[in-house]
Write a protein that holds these residues in place. Structure first.
Motif, PDB file in Angstrom:
ATOM      1  N   LEU A 139      28.453  38.954  28.898  1.00  9.58           N
ATOM      2  CA  LEU A 139      29.166  40.610  28.111  1.00  9.58           C
ATOM      3  C   LEU A 139      29.222  41.595  29.344  1.00  9.58           C
ATOM      4  CD1 LEU A 139      28.564  39.880  24.569  1.00  9.58           C
ATOM      5  CD2 LEU A 139      30.636  40.587  25.926  1.00  9.58           C
ATOM      6  N   GLY A 140      27.723  41.821  29.530  1.00  5.76           N
ATOM      7  CA  GLY A 140      26.934  42.513  31.222  1.00  5.76           C
ATOM      8  C   GLY A 140      28.009  42.065  31.794  1.00  5.76           C
ATOM      9  N   LEU A 141      28.564  41.309  32.359  1.00  4.29           N
ATOM     10  CA  LEU A 141      28.608  41.097  33.637  1.00  4.29           C
ATOM     11  C   LEU A 141      30.591  41.808  33.741  1.00  4.29           C
ATOM     12  CD1 LEU A 141      26.555  38.492  34.795  1.00  4.29           C
ATOM     13  CD2 LEU A 141      26.588  40.362  35.711  1.00  4.29           C
ATOM     14  N   GLY A 142      31.503  41.654  32.470  1.00  3.56           N
ATOM     15  CA  GLY A 142      32.715  42.385  32.125  1.00  3.56           C
ATOM     16  C   GLY A 142      32.950  40.676  32.049  1.00  3.56           C
ATOM     17  N   ALA A 143      32.323  39.617  31.457  1.00  4.40           N
ATOM     18  CA  ALA A 143      33.086  39.100  30.545  1.00  4.40           C
ATOM     19  C   ALA A 143      33.725  39.536  28.788  1.00  4.40           C
ATOM     20  CB  ALA A 143      33.144  37.953  30.035  1.00  4.40           C
ATOM     21  N   ARG A 144      34.819  38.955  28.210  1.00  4.97           N
ATOM     22  CA  ARG A 144      35.700  39.554  27.505  1.00  4.97           C
ATOM     23  C   ARG A 144      35.152  38.286  26.511  1.00  4.97           C
ATOM     24  NH1 ARG A 144      40.644  42.221  29.704  1.00  4.97           N
ATOM     25  NH2 ARG A 144      39.866  41.223  31.037  1.00  4.97           N
ATOM     26  N   LEU A 145      34.077  38.365  25.527  1.00  3.93           N
ATOM     27  CA  LEU A 145      34.464  36.974  24.975  1.00  3.93           C
ATOM     28  C   LEU A 145      33.445  37.336  23.034  1.00  3.93           C
ATOM     29  CD1 LEU A 145      31.040  35.498  26.339  1.00  3.93           C
ATOM     30  CD2 LEU A 145      32.967  35.048  26.992  1.00  3.93           C
ATOM     31  N   GLY A 146      34.931  36.811  22.145  1.00  2.00           N
ATOM     32  CA  GLY A 146      35.099  37.860  21.054  1.00  2.00           C
ATOM     33  C   GLY A 146      33.456  36.843  20.152  1.00  2.00           C
ATOM     34  N   LYS A 147      34.035  37.437  18.731  1.00  2.00           N
ATOM     35  CA  LYS A 147      32.852  36.655  18.093  1.00  2.00           C
ATOM     36  C   LYS A 147      32.475  35.632  17.725  1.00  2.00           C
ATOM     37  CE  LYS A 147      34.120  40.735  14.891  1.00  2.00           C
ATOM     38  NZ  LYS A 147      34.835  41.171  13.178  1.00  2.00           N
ATOM     39  N   ASN A 148      31.143  35.539  17.653  1.00  5.04           N
ATOM     40  CA  ASN A 148      31.186  33.745  17.993  1.00  5.04           C
ATOM     41  C   ASN A 148      31.182  32.921  18.517  1.00  5.04           C
ATOM     42  OD1 ASN A 148      29.060  32.198  16.174  1.00  5.04           O
ATOM     43  ND2 ASN A 148      30.958  30.813  15.144  1.00  5.04           N
ATOM     44  N   THR A 149      31.096  33.392  20.195  1.00  5.78           N
ATOM     45  CA  THR A 149      31.377  32.480  21.628  1.00  5.78           C
ATOM     46  C   THR A 149      30.074  32.746  22.090  1.00  5.78           C
ATOM     47  OG1 THR A 149      33.870  32.854  21.106  1.00  5.78           O
ATOM     48  CG2 THR A 149      33.303  32.774  23.189  1.00  5.78           C
ATOM     49  N   TYR A 150      30.208  31.288  22.195  1.00  4.31           N
ATOM     50  CA  TYR A 150      29.091  30.971  23.822  1.00  4.31           C
ATOM     51  C   TYR A 150      29.588  29.832  24.929  1.00  4.31           C
ATOM     52  CZ  TYR A 150      26.283  33.194  19.340  1.00  4.31           C
ATOM     53  OH  TYR A 150      26.233  33.540  18.367  1.00  4.31           O
ATOM     54  N   SER A 151      29.028  29.962  25.834  1.00  2.53           N
ATOM     55  CA  SER A 151      29.192  28.777  27.017  1.00  2.53           C
ATOM     56  C   SER A 151      28.207  29.030  27.052  1.00  2.53           C
ATOM     57  CB  SER A 151      29.691  30.052  28.148  1.00  2.53           C
ATOM     58  OG  SER A 151      29.987  29.385  29.352  1.00  2.53           O
ATOM     59  N   SER A 152      27.589  27.142  27.243  1.00  4.87           N
ATOM     60  CA  SER A 152      25.935  26.609  28.138  1.00  4.87           C
ATOM     61  C   SER A 152      26.678  26.470  29.512  1.00  4.87           C
ATOM     62  CB  SER A 152      25.027  25.990  26.840  1.00  4.87           C
ATOM     63  OG  SER A 152      27.078  24.360  27.345  1.00  4.87           O
ATOM     64  N   GLY A 153      27.940  26.827  30.170  1.00  4.20           N
ATOM     65  CA  GLY A 153      28.113  26.214  30.813  1.00  4.20           C
ATOM     66  C   GLY A 153      28.040  27.759  31.772  1.00  4.20           C
ATOM     67  N   ILE A 154      28.931  27.708  32.915  1.00  2.00           N
ATOM     68  CA  ILE A 154      29.182  28.577  33.675  1.00  2.00           C
ATOM     69  C   ILE A 154      30.754  29.412  34.219  1.00  2.00           C
ATOM     70  CG2 ILE A 154      28.849  29.029  36.513  1.00  2.00           C
ATOM     71  CD1 ILE A 154      27.139  26.264  36.961  1.00  2.00           C
ATOM     72  N   ILE A 155      29.920  30.445  34.026  1.00  2.00           N
ATOM     73  CA  ILE A 155      31.551  31.685  34.487  1.00  2.00           C
ATOM     74  C   ILE A 155      31.215  32.781  35.515  1.00  2.00           C
ATOM     75  CG2 ILE A 155      32.635  33.342  33.151  1.00  2.00           C
ATOM     76  CD1 ILE A 155      32.188  32.708  30.209  1.00  2.00           C
ATOM     77  N   PHE A 156      32.095  32.019  36.118  1.00  2.00           N
ATOM     78  CA  PHE A 156      32.579  32.563  37.663  1.00  2.00           C
ATOM     79  C   PHE A 156      33.751  33.953  37.553  1.00  2.00           C
ATOM     80  CE2 PHE A 156      30.901  28.490  39.073  1.00  2.00           C
ATOM     81  CZ  PHE A 156      30.318  28.871  40.346  1.00  2.00           C
ATOM     82  N   ASP A 157      33.407  34.773  37.617  1.00  6.91           N
ATOM     83  CA  ASP A 157      33.626  36.304  38.168  1.00  6.91           C
ATOM     84  C   ASP A 157      34.084  36.229  35.966  1.00  6.91           C
ATOM     85  OD1 ASP A 157      34.464  36.069  40.906  1.00  6.91           O
ATOM     86  OD2 ASP A 157      35.320  34.692  40.636  1.00  6.91           O
ATOM     87  N   PRO A 158      33.115  36.761  36.229  1.00  9.91           N
ATOM     88  CA  PRO A 158      33.290  36.597  34.251  1.00  9.91           C
ATOM     89  C   PRO A 158      34.164  38.342  34.063  1.00  9.91           C
ATOM     90  CG  PRO A 158      30.979  36.765  35.215  1.00  9.91           C
ATOM     91  CD  PRO A 158      31.175  37.015  35.940  1.00  9.91           C
ATOM     92  N   LEU A 159      34.467  38.990  34.794  1.00  9.66           N
ATOM     93  CA  LEU A 159      35.510  40.414  34.971  1.00  9.66           C
ATOM     94  C   LEU A 159      37.194  39.546  34.562  1.00  9.66           C
ATOM     95  CD1 LEU A 159      35.690  42.248  37.588  1.00  9.66           C
ATOM     96  CD2 LEU A 159      34.624  40.213  38.003  1.00  9.66           C
TER      97      LEU A 159
END
Length: 229
Positions: A114-134
């Motif tokens: 979230l700090g890096l700019g991804a827009r994540l909904g409620k109760n959404t999680y990633s245990s993978g890798i999100i490149f370019d989160p914005l």
């Protein structure tokens, strides 16, 4: 792969260096004079690392606020290429070691993304890798499985571009799955373990996709016909 120029490295060093100085100063000002006993060194070191990352994320977001990184193709020697390389240096040297380490608990990684700019909904999680989160948008109640990878950028020889990844609500992205730029995943869909979803693929609501490249295995269940129809 395009060359990162000295001017871009210097700008990054200036920005990152400021984050390091502020992080160290903050850790010392907050905790430096406290009696921390035998764990003083460990506490100060952890506080410094956390502070540095917080300032680095803030610096990165302010930089992109002032100089936005746009979607689409990035021309060589353009202002967008300069911005992209600063963005890339932040990730290569600071953020990828954090997101790929597997050390940070998944609930805390949500805050990082979230700090890096991804827009994540409620109760959404990633245990993978999100490149370019914005460039990633994910709805509610969605899970990105262990070691799955979301890649909004495309680097193909000299070609460089970004396309957003949009994932709906109640979606499951399986372990080791790969989603490339421009992919759209509808609500309630499942991307199976190890699937590779090609650029620009549209996955409909409730569908199940698997394979490499991924193909639809099952369409969304049809609604039952009403009595008398």
């Amino acid at each position: 792969m395009r060359e990162i120029r000295l001017s871009q490295i210097l700008v990054f060093c200036l920005l990152a260096g400021g984050a390091v100085v502020l992080g160290l100063a903050t850790a010392w000002l907050v905790l430096g004079r406290l009696a921390l006993g035998d764990f003083r060194g460990i506490v100060l070191s952890v506080a410094a690392v956390v502070s540095i990352y917080l300032y680095a994320i803030l610096t990165y977001r302010i930089f992109l606020r002032l100089f936005p990184l746009e979607l689409g193709e990035i021309a060589e020697a353009s202002p967008q290429e300069f911005i992209y390389h600063i963005h890339l240096l932040f990730f290569l040297l600071l953020f990828y070691p954090l997101t790929r380490s597997g050390v940070v608990p998944v609930p805390l990684m949500r805050l990082v993304y979230l700090g890096l700019g991804a827009r994540l909904g409620k109760n959404t999680y990633s245990s993978g890798i999100i490149f370019d989160p914005l460039f990633v948008v994910i709805g509610d109640n969605t899970i990105v499985g262990q070691s799955a990878v979301l890649v909004p950028h495309a680097i193909e020889g000299r070609h460089l571009s970004h396309a957003p990844i949009r994932i709906g609500s109640n979606v499951t992205i399986g372990v080791n799955a790969v989603l490339l730029g421009g992919v759209v995943v509808g609500d309630g869909a499942i991307v199976a373990t190890g699937a590779v979803v090609s650029k620009g693929t549209q996955i409909g609501p409730g569908e199940i996709w698997a394979g490499m490249p991924a193909r639809r295995l099952k369409a969304a269940a049809e609604e039952p016909a009403l009595p008398g129809n």
